[in-house]
Design a protein around this motif. Structure first.
Motif, PDB file in Angstrom:
ATOM      1  N   PRO A 197      27.450  46.218  49.870  1.00 11.24           N
ATOM      2  CA  PRO A 197      26.859  46.250  48.516  1.00 11.24           C
ATOM      3  C   PRO A 197      27.653  45.385  47.552  1.00 11.24           C
ATOM      4  N   ALA A 198      26.963  44.860  46.553  1.00 11.55           N
ATOM      5  CA  ALA A 198      27.585  43.923  45.621  1.00 11.55           C
ATOM      6  C   ALA A 198      28.352  44.626  44.510  1.00 11.55           C
ATOM      7  N   ILE A 224      47.333  33.115  46.633  1.00 11.45           N
ATOM      8  CA  ILE A 224      48.104  33.208  45.391  1.00 11.45           C
ATOM      9  C   ILE A 224      47.447  32.410  44.278  1.00 11.45           C
ATOM     10  N   SER A 225      46.809  31.290  44.632  1.00  4.88           N
ATOM     11  CA  SER A 225      46.284  30.362  43.626  1.00  4.88           C
ATOM     12  C   SER A 225      44.915  30.762  43.086  1.00  4.88           C
ATOM     13  N   MET A 226      44.082  31.389  43.917  1.00  6.76           N
ATOM     14  CA  MET A 226      42.707  31.664  43.502  1.00  6.76           C
ATOM     15  C   MET A 226      42.632  32.804  42.494  1.00  6.76           C
ATOM     16  N   PRO A 227      41.909  32.633  41.403  1.00 11.62           N
ATOM     17  CA  PRO A 227      41.702  33.742  40.453  1.00 11.62           C
ATOM     18  C   PRO A 227      40.896  34.862  41.103  1.00 11.62           C
ATOM     19  N   ILE A 228      41.218  36.098  40.727  1.00 14.58           N
ATOM     20  CA  ILE A 228      40.560  37.265  41.306  1.00 14.58           C
ATOM     21  C   ILE A 228      39.057  37.243  41.034  1.00 14.58           C
ATOM     22  N   TYR A 229      38.666  36.887  39.806  1.00 16.48           N
ATOM     23  CA  TYR A 229      37.242  36.938  39.474  1.00 16.48           C
ATOM     24  C   TYR A 229      36.447  35.919  40.284  1.00 16.48           C
ATOM     25  N   TRP A 230      37.044  34.726  40.521  1.00 14.84           N
ATOM     26  CA  TRP A 230      36.330  33.704  41.302  1.00 14.84           C
ATOM     27  C   TRP A 230      36.196  34.140  42.755  1.00 14.84           C
ATOM     28  N   LEU A 231      37.277  34.676  43.336  1.00 12.06           N
ATOM     29  CA  LEU A 231      37.223  35.148  44.720  1.00 12.06           C
ATOM     30  C   LEU A 231      36.247  36.315  44.852  1.00 12.06           C
ATOM     31  N   GLY A 232      36.218  37.195  43.836  1.00  8.38           N
ATOM     32  CA  GLY A 232      35.277  38.308  43.872  1.00  8.38           C
ATOM     33  C   GLY A 232      33.829  37.843  43.869  1.00  8.38           C
ATOM     34  N   LEU A 233      33.518  36.890  42.994  1.00 11.19           N
ATOM     35  CA  LEU A 233      32.147  36.356  42.961  1.00 11.19           C
ATOM     36  C   LEU A 233      31.791  35.652  44.258  1.00 11.19           C
ATOM     37  N   LEU A 234      32.769  34.955  44.839  1.00 13.97           N
ATOM     38  CA  LEU A 234      32.515  34.269  46.114  1.00 13.97           C
ATOM     39  C   LEU A 234      32.228  35.283  47.217  1.00 13.97           C
ATOM     40  N   CYS A 235      32.986  36.373  47.266  1.00 19.57           N
ATOM     41  CA  CYS A 235      32.759  37.407  48.281  1.00 19.57           C
ATOM     42  C   CYS A 235      31.412  38.101  48.074  1.00 19.57           C
ATOM     43  N   TRP A 239      28.743  36.733  46.762  1.00 16.01           N
ATOM     44  CA  TRP A 239      27.706  35.782  47.199  1.00 16.01           C
ATOM     45  C   TRP A 239      27.598  35.750  48.721  1.00 16.01           C
ATOM     46  N   LEU A 240      28.759  35.745  49.419  1.00 17.85           N
ATOM     47  CA  LEU A 240      28.734  35.603  50.874  1.00 17.85           C
ATOM     48  C   LEU A 240      28.345  36.900  51.572  1.00 17.85           C
ATOM     49  N   PHE A 241      29.064  37.985  51.286  1.00 17.43           N
ATOM     50  CA  PHE A 241      28.891  39.222  52.061  1.00 17.43           C
ATOM     51  C   PHE A 241      27.776  40.120  51.541  1.00 17.43           C
ATOM     52  N   THR A 286      29.259  54.772  47.244  1.00 20.59           N
ATOM     53  CA  THR A 286      29.645  55.072  48.617  1.00 20.59           C
ATOM     54  C   THR A 286      30.970  54.374  48.939  1.00 20.59           C
ATOM     55  N   PRO A 287      31.637  54.782  50.024  1.00 20.79           N
ATOM     56  CA  PRO A 287      32.883  54.096  50.406  1.00 20.79           C
ATOM     57  C   PRO A 287      32.685  52.601  50.670  1.00 20.79           C
ATOM     58  N   TRP A 288      31.467  52.210  51.093  1.00 13.37           N
ATOM     59  CA  TRP A 288      31.222  50.791  51.363  1.00 13.37           C
ATOM     60  C   TRP A 288      31.299  49.947  50.097  1.00 13.37           C
ATOM     61  N   HIS A 289      31.087  50.547  48.940  1.00 11.03           N
ATOM     62  CA  HIS A 289      31.173  49.802  47.683  1.00 11.03           C
ATOM     63  C   HIS A 289      32.607  49.362  47.370  1.00 11.03           C
ATOM     64  N   PHE A 290      33.584  50.018  47.991  1.00  6.41           N
ATOM     65  CA  PHE A 290      34.989  49.697  47.697  1.00  6.41           C
ATOM     66  C   PHE A 290      35.571  48.670  48.667  1.00  6.41           C
ATOM     67  N   VAL A 291      34.830  48.307  49.708  1.00 13.84           N
ATOM     68  CA  VAL A 291      35.376  47.393  50.718  1.00 13.84           C
ATOM     69  C   VAL A 291      35.683  46.026  50.116  1.00 13.84           C
ATOM     70  N   LEU A 292      34.709  45.412  49.467  1.00 14.64           N
ATOM     71  CA  LEU A 292      34.927  44.084  48.890  1.00 14.64           C
ATOM     72  C   LEU A 292      36.003  44.097  47.808  1.00 14.64           C
TER      73      LEU A 292
END
Length: 313
Positions: free
Chosen positions: A161-162, A138-149, A151-153, A167-173
């Motif tokens: 893919p970033a 609830i606390s984490m901003p979406i943009y920060w969590l997105g950038l973190l994901c 960087w990691l995945f 492709t469908p894989w682009h929508f997973v993150l």
């Protein structure tokens, strides 16, 4: 009749939204004709473009054309691409819906499962972990969590893919990131509602009939606890559509959010106005759907709607 009445009541709401969308967008600083003409254009060229776009007409006349474009899509044309706005929206909408619906469904699934487990094992280690995770979600901003994901995945592990939507894989993150907030909200909401109804007499009656505890929870307690969660789901889905600008910008998805950003940057008034009107129509439909699902889950609300003649808007 109930659904028809709701749609009839929604007409004034959409009309009010259309007025606000038109006038507020019309007051945005800048001249679309000058932007389209470029810095080297003469005053005559700018005036010709303004006349071609109909910007030299009175605000009342332009608002009339705006309303006419709702029923005749060929009139509603993008300033930037000269294509019908309905085509611009139609090409982008599916990508936005994939992220929003996928995130909502994943969030509901995770939230309901963890909420039920936390309610049955209140005070345990699983409940403590879920509480911490949900608070973080609830606390984490979406943009920060997105950038973190990303960087990691995408960068470090190279599993996904970033950016993009090829492709469908682009929508997973994006779906996972968008699902964090509704998952956290549903988990806490289901837990609280289950704990509230667990001691009700009708559940003891169901147990006395020989029903297993799992069946009592799923068929009786969980169904009643989901009534409030349905309304929250509608609000969350509306928020996901409205917040698609951030998600699609972070992950480079060419959806409605990116379309709005591009339209604002180029003063493409028709695209902005019709997108806002479309969002309002979607919110009304979602509100009606949540009311109908809530009535199905809780028959008592059907009696209230029948007595009043209509539900909430």
């Amino acid at each position: 009749m109930y659904v028809l009445r709701r749609f009839l009541v929604a007409i004034p709401t959409l009309l009010a939204v259309s007025i606000l969308a038109f006038w507020f967008v019309d007051m945005i600083p800048g001249d679309p004709a000058a932007k389209l003409a470029g810095n080297m254009a003469t005053n005559e060229e700018v005036a010709a473009i303004r006349s071609h776009l109909g910007l030299d007409q009175s605000p009342i006349a332009r608002y009339g054309l705006f309303l006419k474009g709702v029923v005749d899509p060929e009139i509603a044309v993008s300033y930037r691409t000269s294509r019908p706005v309905v085509q611009e929206i139609g090409e982008r909408l599916p990508k936005t819906l994939i992220v929003a619906l996928g995130g909502l469904l994943l969030g509901i699934l995770f939230g309901v499962v963890t909420g039920v487990i936390c309610a049955l094992r209140q005070g345990g280690w699983f409940d403590a972990i879920v509480t911490i995770v949900t608070l973080a979600g609830i606390s984490m901003p979406i943009y920060w969590l997105g950038l973190l994901c990303i960087w990691l995945f995408a960068v470090e592990l190279r599993w996904l893919p970033a950016a993009g939507a090829a492709t469908p894989w682009h929508f997973v993150l994006p779906v996972i990131v968008v699902a964090t907030r509704p998952a956290a909200l549903f988990s806490r909401l289901v837990t609280a509602n289950l704990l509230e109804v667990m001691g009700k007499d009708y559940l003891d009656t169901a147990r006395s009939k020989g029903l297993s505890e799992t069946r009592v929870i799923v068929r009786h307690a969980l169904r009643n606890s989901l009534v409030a969660a349905v309304s929250v789901a509608g609000v969350q889905f509306g928020g996901m559509l409205g917040g698609s600008v951030v998600t699609e910008t972070v992950f480079g998805i060419p959806g409605l959010g990116r379309l709005l950003v591009e339209a604002v940057g180029s003063s493409d008034y028709p695209v902005i106005q019709y997108c806002v009107l479309m969002f309002a129509a979607v919110f009304i439909v979602i509100n009606l759907a949540t009311d109908l699902i809530g009535q199905w889950l809780d028959p008592r609300t059907r009696e209230t709607s029948a007595a009043t003649g209509y539900g909430r808007i």
